[in-house]
Design a protein around this motif. Structure first.
Motif, short mmCIF file in Angstrom:
data_model
loop_
_atom_site.label_atom_id
_atom_site.label_comp_id
_atom_site.label_asym_id
_atom_site.label_seq_id
_atom_site.Cartn_x
_atom_site.Cartn_y
_atom_site.Cartn_z
N ALA A 1 6.45 1.50 6.30
CA ALA A 1 7.25 2.36 7.18
C ALA A 1 8.60 1.71 7.47
N THR B 1 -3.05 -4.37 2.48
CA THR B 1 -2.69 -3.12 3.15
C THR B 1 -1.98 -3.47 4.44
N HIS B 2 -0.69 -3.19 4.47
CA HIS B 2 0.10 -3.43 5.66
C HIS B 2 1.07 -2.26 5.77
N LEU B 3 0.56 -1.14 6.30
CA LEU B 3 1.35 0.10 6.25
C LEU B 3 2.57 0.05 7.16
N GLU B 4 2.57 -0.84 8.15
CA GLU B 4 3.75 -0.92 9.00
C GLU B 4 4.96 -1.38 8.19
N GLY C 1 0.77 -1.24 0.00
CA GLY C 1 0.00 0.00 0.00
C GLY C 1 0.80 1.29 0.00
N VAL D 1 7.83 8.69 10.07
CA VAL D 1 7.26 7.59 9.28
C VAL D 1 6.61 8.23 8.05
N PRO D 2 6.34 7.43 7.00
CA PRO D 2 5.74 8.02 5.79
C PRO D 2 4.41 8.72 6.08
N SER E 1 0.49 -9.86 10.06
CA SER E 1 -0.45 -8.78 10.34
C SER E 1 -0.96 -8.98 11.76
N TYR E 2 -1.86 -8.12 12.18
CA TYR E 2 -2.48 -8.33 13.48
C TYR E 2 -3.26 -9.65 13.43
N ILE F 1 0.68 7.08 6.24
CA ILE F 1 0.10 6.41 7.41
C ILE F 1 -0.94 7.29 8.09
N PHE G 1 -9.58 2.09 15.23
CA PHE G 1 -9.77 0.69 14.83
C PHE G 1 -9.52 0.48 13.35
N SER H 1 -11.77 -5.37 15.35
CA SER H 1 -11.54 -3.98 14.93
C SER H 1 -12.52 -3.55 13.85
N ILE H 2 -12.78 -4.45 12.89
CA ILE H 2 -13.73 -4.10 11.83
C ILE H 2 -15.10 -3.86 12.45
N LEU I 1 -8.34 -10.10 16.38
CA LEU I 1 -8.24 -8.67 16.62
C LEU I 1 -8.76 -7.90 15.40
N MET I 2 -8.44 -8.44 14.21
CA MET I 2 -8.87 -7.82 12.96
C MET I 2 -10.41 -7.79 12.89
N ILE J 1 -5.97 -0.21 12.76
CA ILE J 1 -5.60 -1.62 12.99
C ILE J 1 -5.89 -2.43 11.73
N ILE J 2 -7.01 -2.13 11.06
CA ILE J 2 -7.34 -2.84 9.83
C ILE J 2 -6.24 -2.62 8.79
N PHE J 3 -5.67 -1.41 8.78
CA PHE J 3 -4.59 -1.10 7.83
C PHE J 3 -3.23 -1.60 8.28
N ASN J 4 -3.18 -2.31 9.42
CA ASN J 4 -1.91 -2.84 9.93
C ASN J 4 -0.88 -1.76 10.21
N ILE J 5 -1.32 -0.65 10.77
CA ILE J 5 -0.37 0.39 11.15
C ILE J 5 0.24 -0.02 12.49
N SER J 6 1.53 0.27 12.69
CA SER J 6 2.20 -0.24 13.90
C SER J 6 1.60 0.38 15.16
#
Lengths: 258, 142
Positions: free
Chosen positions: A81, A75-78, A21, B74-75, A112-113, B78, B14, A121-122, A117-118, B17-22
């Motif tokens: 980064a 989508t795994h923005l971590e 992403g 960080v970018p 991923s998480y 995010i 939340f 969260s949704i 938890l996913m 979290i779905i986007f897998n941000i740290s």
């Protein structure tokens, strides 16, 4: 041999970013930055949302061009980064080539998480969005329920490798069904409107929309356009899913909802 | 309004979290969403114009993201992706579609055009924020 491993690092870094992403210009920039640490005469990279092309050339060697097709995107923005940070440290000379390669592979495998938890969260995201759009606490609970049911279904369908378009269509229909069930058949929820709007929010292609705009601003018109069409397709499939269910319900009961 | 801003914080949280941000950035992402939505509500209350309100909300989210990406290193994506989520015209999309299903075409056109306007001004706000000059070349990607 050094230039080959360097090329491998650059391509792997680019692939991880693109898959998870990042914007197109950031991927190109990272690849170019990593390759500049070796004295190539020519460095060219061209990135689209579905593939990476890299060419390097030097007087001492033949021209090398590599193509990497990128199919599955998530989508795994971590990860984005982390790779961004790694490329910076690499260029600053704080990492050797084998270290960088190993670290990249570790980033690539980063999980991923957890699924529970996913799903939670949704559900909670949908529930809070219902309140944002003016729902009551009963609506909050129903949206949370819809979100969690839908998230479980989505994970199952992705596991079965069903196409994205169909997953979103089913998602929209699922939201419509449960929404009607709890407001019209079992009158627990106050109003259908915020419940449905809140529940479709987690499906909205936020990353695709944002990146489409950012890519277009940067002048990556091909990437911007393809991301915009991706976002549009997702939006249409969700809307169709909800629409079909509402229409069927109206035909059966003969009345109108809302 | 406080309840709504509060909910926007959790919704964005939340969503991140779905986007897998740290984990370290989740709170700031939530904050971005809450700030954007509060600005939206305030401007909507003052001007009664959802288009203007979306523009201001997206603009502030953009500036917030730029500042936060400098601080947290960080970018910028995010914070931008998560902060913009409450402003995305999901409601407009749904109402347009519902009017089409209902065969009420004039209502569909009204909602459809409003949705496009909102999407357009959010894009414009992001263009304006992204076009501010960067301090130095090395900061471009932060």
């Amino acid at each position: 041999m050094e230039h080959r491993s360097l090329l491998r690092i650059a391509l792997l870094a680019g692939e991880i970013m693109l898959r998870n992403g990042a914007e197109t210009y950031r991927v190109e920039d990272t690849i170019n930055r990593i390759l500049k640490s070796y004295d190539f005469e020519v460095i060219e990279s061209f990135v689209t949302p579905t593939g990476i092309f890299v060419t390097v050339a030097d007087s001492s060697m033949e021209m090398i061009t590599l193509i990497k097709r990128v199919q599955k995107r998530a989508t795994h923005l971590e990860k984005v980064a982390l790779v961004n940070d790694l490329s910076r440290r690499f260029v600053a000379g704080n990492l050797s080539i084998p270290q960088a390669l190993q670290e990249l592979q570790e980033i690539n495998k980063k999980p991923s998480y957890p699924p529970c938890l996913m799903i939670l969260s949704i559900g909670l995201a949908a529930a809070f969005f219902t309140v944002v759009f003016g729902g009551h606490w009963q609506d909050f609970i129903i949206s949370g329920l819809i979100g969690m049911i839908w998230a479980t279904l989505q994970m199952y369908l992705h596991h079965k490798e069903v196409s994205n378009f169909f997953v979103n269509l089913v998602g929209g229909a699922c939201i419509g069904c449960i929404g009607i069930l709890f407001t019209e058949v079992i009158p627990l929820g106050q109003n259908l409107d915020p419940i449905i709007i809140g529940s479709i929010m987690p499906l909205v292609p936020g990353v695709a929309i944002t990146n489409a705009i950012r890519d277009t601003i940067q002048g990556d018109l091909v990437a911007g356009n393809s991301r915009a069409s991706e976002a549009f397709l997702i939006a249409i499939s969700i809307a169709t899913g909800v629409g079909i269910v509402l229409k069927i319900y109206m035909l059966i009961t003969g009345g109108t909802i809302l | 309004m406080i309840i709504q801003a509060f909910s926007a914080f959790f919704a964005t949280f939340f969503f991140s979290i779905i986007f897998n941000i740290s984990k370290k950035e989740l709170i700031y992402c939530g904050l971005g969403g809450a700030i954007g939505w509060s600005i939206y509500l305030y401007v909507l209350h003052k001007t009664q114009s959802p288009v203007m309100a979306s523009f201001c909300g997206a603009f502030i989210v953009g500036i917030f993201s730029r500042i936060m990406s400098k601080i947290r290193k960080v970018p910028v994506t995010i914070f931008l992706v998560s902060g913009i989520i409450p402003l995305v015209p999901g409601a407009g999309m749904y109402r347009t579609m519902f009017a089409i299903v209902d065969n009420d075409l004039s209502k569909a056109a009204t909602h459809g055009i409003l949705t496009l306007q909102i999407a357009g001004v959010i894009a414009m706000a992001m263009v304006m924020v992204s076009s501010f000059p960067h301090h130095s070349h090395s900061n471009v990607n932060k």
